[in-house]
Design a protein around this motif. Structure first.
Motif, short mmCIF file in Angstrom:
data_model
loop_
_atom_site.label_atom_id
_atom_site.label_comp_id
_atom_site.label_asym_id
_atom_site.label_seq_id
_atom_site.Cartn_x
_atom_site.Cartn_y
_atom_site.Cartn_z
N TYR A 214 0.69 -1.07 -0.18
CA TYR A 214 -0.01 0.00 0.16
C TYR A 214 0.94 1.41 -0.17
N ASN A 215 1.73 1.32 0.75
CA ASN A 215 3.47 2.15 0.63
C ASN A 215 3.56 2.91 -1.02
N GLU A 216 3.72 1.53 -1.55
CA GLU A 216 4.62 2.17 -2.93
C GLU A 216 3.42 2.32 -3.94
N GLU A 217 2.10 1.96 -3.51
CA GLU A 217 0.54 3.13 -3.62
C GLU A 217 0.75 3.95 -3.95
N ILE A 218 0.71 4.19 -2.69
CA ILE A 218 0.46 5.67 -1.22
C ILE A 218 1.63 6.68 -2.21
N ASN A 219 2.96 6.25 -2.87
CA ASN A 219 4.02 6.35 -3.46
C ASN A 219 3.74 7.46 -4.93
N GLN A 220 3.50 6.93 -4.85
CA GLN A 220 2.61 7.09 -6.81
C GLN A 220 1.52 8.18 -6.26
N GLN A 221 1.14 7.85 -6.14
CA GLN A 221 -0.09 8.67 -5.85
C GLN A 221 0.73 10.48 -5.03
N ASN A 222 1.39 10.43 -4.70
CA ASN A 222 1.84 11.56 -3.75
C ASN A 222 2.96 11.77 -4.88
N GLU A 223 3.25 11.47 -6.35
CA GLU A 223 3.64 12.26 -6.92
C GLU A 223 2.41 13.28 -8.16
N GLU A 224 1.81 12.52 -8.25
CA GLU A 224 -0.04 13.23 -8.51
C GLU A 224 0.03 14.24 -8.03
N ILE A 225 -0.03 13.54 -6.63
CA ILE A 225 -0.77 14.69 -5.64
C ILE A 225 0.76 16.21 -5.58
N LEU A 226 1.94 16.36 -5.93
CA LEU A 226 2.80 16.58 -6.27
C LEU A 226 2.29 17.27 -7.70
N ALA A 227 1.58 17.86 -8.94
CA ALA A 227 0.74 17.95 -9.47
C ALA A 227 -0.06 18.77 -9.55
N ILE A 228 -0.71 18.02 -8.78
CA ILE A 228 -2.69 19.01 -8.31
C ILE A 228 -1.64 20.05 -7.39
N ASP A 230 0.75 21.99 -7.74
CA ASP A 230 0.76 23.38 -8.96
C ASP A 230 -0.36 23.74 -9.26
N GLU A 231 -1.37 23.14 -9.80
CA GLU A 231 -2.47 23.51 -10.22
C GLU A 231 -2.91 23.97 -8.80
N LEU A 232 -2.96 23.20 -7.26
CA LEU A 232 -3.70 24.62 -7.03
C LEU A 232 -2.91 26.15 -6.36
N GLY A 233 -1.69 26.06 -6.59
CA GLY A 233 -0.87 27.33 -6.69
C GLY A 233 -1.22 28.67 -7.09
N ARG A 234 -1.46 27.59 -8.33
CA ARG A 234 -2.41 28.63 -9.42
C ARG A 234 -3.57 28.94 -8.93
N GLN A 235 -4.67 27.90 -8.82
CA GLN A 235 -5.62 28.50 -7.88
C GLN A 235 -5.65 29.37 -7.00
N LYS A 236 -4.30 29.44 -5.99
CA LYS A 236 -4.66 29.70 -4.78
C LYS A 236 -4.10 31.76 -5.25
N GLU A 237 -3.44 31.82 -6.18
CA GLU A 237 -3.36 33.34 -6.46
C GLU A 237 -4.67 33.56 -6.57
N GLU A 238 -5.51 33.19 -7.67
CA GLU A 238 -6.35 33.33 -8.04
C GLU A 238 -7.29 33.82 -6.62
N MET A 239 -7.65 32.42 -6.38
CA MET A 239 -8.43 32.96 -4.64
C MET A 239 -7.91 34.49 -3.96
N ALA A 240 -7.03 34.67 -3.95
CA ALA A 240 -5.89 35.69 -2.95
C ALA A 240 -6.55 36.89 -3.52
N ALA A 241 -7.18 37.29 -4.87
CA ALA A 241 -7.65 37.69 -5.44
C ALA A 241 -8.87 38.06 -5.32
N LYS A 242 -9.55 37.37 -5.06
CA LYS A 242 -11.52 37.61 -4.92
C LYS A 242 -11.05 37.40 -3.34
N ASN A 243 -10.51 37.58 -2.95
CA ASN A 243 -10.56 37.40 -0.89
C ASN A 243 -10.46 38.92 -1.00
#
Length: 553
Positions: A214-228, A230-243
Motif C-alpha cells: 500500500y505504501n508503494e501505491e501511496i508513493n505513486q499517488q504522492n507524485e500525482e498530488i505534487l502535480a495537483i 502546482d495547479e492548486l498554487g495557481r488557483q490559490k493566487e486567483e483566490m487571493a485576488a477574490k479574497n
C-alpha cells in the motif's frame, strides 16, 4: 534492609504489580481474617478474654489493610506488615494457648502464609521471609520448652487436641489446594491468551506485507498530488485576488452591522422603557383594587383568585360599603342605632386584556365609585344600567365605532334584611346551599357598546334584579370567563362551565385559602405549560349567621 524499605515505598514498584498478585493477596487476607475470627470467638467461649485480643487485633488490622488495598494506596506497605504479622501471629497465639499440642498446632497457619506469599511476592523478595519463618519456629519451640504457658482446662483433653489439629491441618490444606487451583486456572488462561497472541502476530505480519504494498501505491499517488499542488498554487493566487474583493465587501457589511446593532440597542432601550411603564401601570391598577383584608372584615370566609394573562389585566374586582343616612330613626337611647348599610361586591371582565383592558378597568372602577359612593345608587340592576350609560357617554360611543365595554356580576348584600340582590351583564352568580348548586344567569347584554334593534335603532337596556334569601349558610361565587374558557387537558379543550361547577362543589367545604389554592392547582394542571388565553378572576364569599344580625323574635 534500607534497599528493601525503599522498594516497599516505591510508586514505580507498585505500578508493576500484576493482577494475579493482587487477587492472591486479597484471597490470603480473607482466609487469614476468617481464621483469626474463628480463633477469637473460640477464645471468648473458653473465657480467655485477654488472649482473644490477639486474634481480634489481627482481624482489625487485616480488615483495615484490605480497605487500604481496595483504595489503591500503600499496597506494598500494608502487604509487608500483613505478611509480618501473619508469620508471627500464629506462634504467639500458640504459645498463649499452652503450646503446639494444646492449640492443635495453630502455627500451621504460619506455614500457610509462607507458602501463599509466593503467589503475591516476586521470587527475589519472597525468599527474604524464609529466615523469619525459621526463626519463628525456633523461638516457638524454645518458648514452649523453657517458658510454657498454663493450658486452659478445656484444652487439656486429648480429643480436643486432635480435633484442633485436624481443623487446622484441614483448613490450611484446603486453602493451599484452592489457591493452587486458582493459579492453575490463571496459567491455563495465560496459555490461551498466548495462543491468541501468536495467531494475531501472524495476522499482523500479513497485514504488514499489505501495508508495504500500500505504501508503494501511496508513493505513486504522492507524485500525482505534487502535480495537483502546482495547479492548486495557481488557483490559490486567483483566490487571493477574490479574497481582497471579499474583504472590501466585509468592511461594507461591518458598517451595516454596526448601524443595525445601534438600532437594536435603541429598540431594546425603548422596549425596556415600555415594559417599565407597563409595570408601573400594574402597580397603579393593583392600588385601586380593594384590599382583601377590607373584604374579609365583612366576609371573614372569603377569597379572591386573580390571575392576569399579561402584566396588567382587563379583569378587576370592586367592593364598597354604603351607609344610608336617610333611613335613620329617632330613638330614646343615648347612642343612636348603627346606620343601615349595603355591601356591594362585583367581578368585572373588560373588553380585551393587557393595556387596553387595563384602561377600561380604570374607567370602570372610577364610574362605579361615582355611581355607588357619590350618587348612592345601590340597586344592582340600576347600577348596571347607569354604568352602561356612563360608559357609552365616556367613550363617545354614540358618534364613533368604539364598542368596548364589560361583562360583570354584581351583588348587593343587605345584612339587616338578610337578602342578597344580584344583577349580571352576561356573567352569572353561582351559590351553594348544602349540596345544592344554583346558577343565576345574568342578562345577555354587556355594559357599553352598541346594541341595535331590527330597525337599526339603538335599543334601551334594562337589567334584571334577582333576590336570594339568606336563611341558611351559603357560599357565593362570582367570576369572569377566563377560567372556564382556558384550553388544556389531554385533548386541548376548554375547561368548560360544567367542570367548573363540579370543582366548586368539591371545594365548597374547604377553608377560603384552601379553595383558592385548589383552584390555582387545578387550572395549573389543566394548562400543563400551555399559554394562558385570558385573564382569570374568581371571588368567593360565605354568608351565614356569624356575620348576619339576629332575627327579631
Amino acid at each position: 534492609m534500607f534497599k528493601l524499605r525503599k522498594k516497599i515505598h516505591s510508586e514505580d514498584f507498585l505500578a508493576k504489580y500484576p493482577a494475579s498478585f493482587k487477587s492472591a493477596y486479597a484471597i490470603f487476607v480473607v482466609v487469614m481474617s476468617v481464621g483469626s475470627l474463628v480463633w477469637g470467638v473460640f477464645c471468648i467461649i473458653l473465657g480467655l478474654h485477654k488472649i482473644s485480643i490477639l486474634p481480634f487485633g489481627y482481624l482489625a488490622f487485616s480488615l483495615l489493610g484490605l480497605i487500604v488495598f481496595f483504595s489503591g494506596k500503600g499496597f506494598a506497605f500494608i502487604r509487608f506488615f500483613q505478611v509480618l504479622f501473619s508469620l508471627t501471629f500464629p506462634y504467639a497465639l500458640q504459645w498463649l494457648l499452652g503450646g503446639y499440642t494444646a492449640s492443635g498446632m495453630v502455627s500451621l497457619w504460619s506455614f500457610l502464609t509462607l507458602i501463599v506469599l509466593i503467589t503475591f511476592y516476586e521470587a527475589r523478595y519472597n525468599i527474604l521471609w524464609l529466615p523469619l519463618f525459621i526463626t519463628c519456629m525456633v523461638v516457638g519451640i524454645g518458648l514452649d520448652h523453657y517458658y510454657p504457658q498454663p493450658v486452659p482446662s478445656m484444652l487439656n483433653k486429648p480429643h480436643i487436641h486432635k480435633m484442633l489439629l485436624i481443623a487446622n491441618a484441614s483448613l490450611v490444606g484446603s486453602m493451599l489446594f484452592f489457591i493452587g487451583r486458582h493459579f492453575i486456572s490463571l496459567n491455563r488462561q495465560h496459555k490461551k491468551i498466548n495462543e491468541t497472541l501468536e495467531y494475531q502476530k501472524g495476522e499482523l505480519l500479513q497485514k504488514h506485507e499489505e501495508i508495504l504494498a500500500y505504501n508503494e501505491e501511496i508513493n505513486q499517488q504522492n507524485e500525482e498530488i505534487l502535480a495537483i499542488n502546482d495547479e492548486l498554487g495557481r488557483q490559490k493566487e486567483e483566490m487571493a485576488a477574490k479574497n481582497k474583493e471579499i474583504a472590501l465587501k466585509n468592511e461594507a457589511m461591518t458598517t451595516i452591522n454596526e448601524a443595525l446593532e445601534q438600532q437594536r440597542s435603541e429598540l431594546r432601550k425603548k422596549t425596556n422603557n415600555v415594559r417599565s411603564s407597563i409595570n408601573y401601570a400594574k402597580r397603579i391598577q393593583r392600588a385601586i383594587l380593594p384590599r382583601l383584608s377590607w373584604i374579609q372584615e365583612h366576609f371573614p370566609e372569603s377569597f379572591v383568585f386573580f390571575k392576569p394573562r399579561d402584566i396588567v389585566s382587563g379583569d378587576f374586582y370592586w367592593f364598597s360599603v354604603v351607609r344610608l343616612e336617610e333611613n335613620l330613626e329617632i330613638t330614646t337611647s343615648f347612642r343612636p342605632p348603627p346606620l343601615p348599610e349595603k355591601i356591594i361586591i362585583s367581578a368585572i371582565d373588560c373588553t380585551g386584556h393587557g393595556v387596553p383592558g387595563a384602561f377600561m378597568s380604570m374607567v370602570g372602577n372610577q364610574l362605579l365609585h361615582e355611581i355607588v359612593n357619590t350618587n348612592q345608587i345601590i340597586s344592582p340592576e340600576e347600577i348596571l344600567r347607569e354604568l352602561h350609560l356612563k360608559i357609552r357617554f365616556s367613550l363617545n360611543q354614540e358618534e364613533n365605532e368604539n364598542n368596548d365595554g364589560m361583562d360583570m356580576s354584581l351583588c348587593v348584600i343587605d345584612k339587616q334584611a338578610r337578602t342578597l340582590e344580584f344583577a349580571g351583564a352576561k356573567n352569572p352568580l353561582i351559590y351553594i346551599q348544602g349540596d345544592k348548586l344554583i346558577e343565576v344567569k345574568g342578562d345577555k347584554m354587556p355594559i357599553g357598546g352598541k346594541k341595535r334593534s331590527r330597525d337599526n335603532k339603538p335599543k334601551a337596556r334594562t337589567y334584571t334584579k334577582h333576590v336570594v334569601k339568606l336563611n341558611e349558610p351559603t357560599w357565593f361565587y362570582i367570576f369572569t370567563d377566563g377560567f372556564q374558557d382556558q384550553f388544556g387537558g389531554k385533548h386541548d379543550r376548554k375547561f368548560m362551565k360544567k367542570r367548573f361547577k363540579e370543582l366548586l362543589l368539591k371545594i365548597k367545604d374547604r377553608p377560603p385559602n384552601v379553595q383558592k389554592n385548589m383552584l390555582s392547582q387545578t387550572i395549573g394542571g389543566w394548562m400543563d405549560g400551555r399559554h394562558q388565553i385570558d385573564d382569570m378572576l374568581i371571588m368567593g364569599f360565605k354568608i351565614d349567621d356569624h356575620i348576619l344580625p339576629r332575627q327579631a323574635t
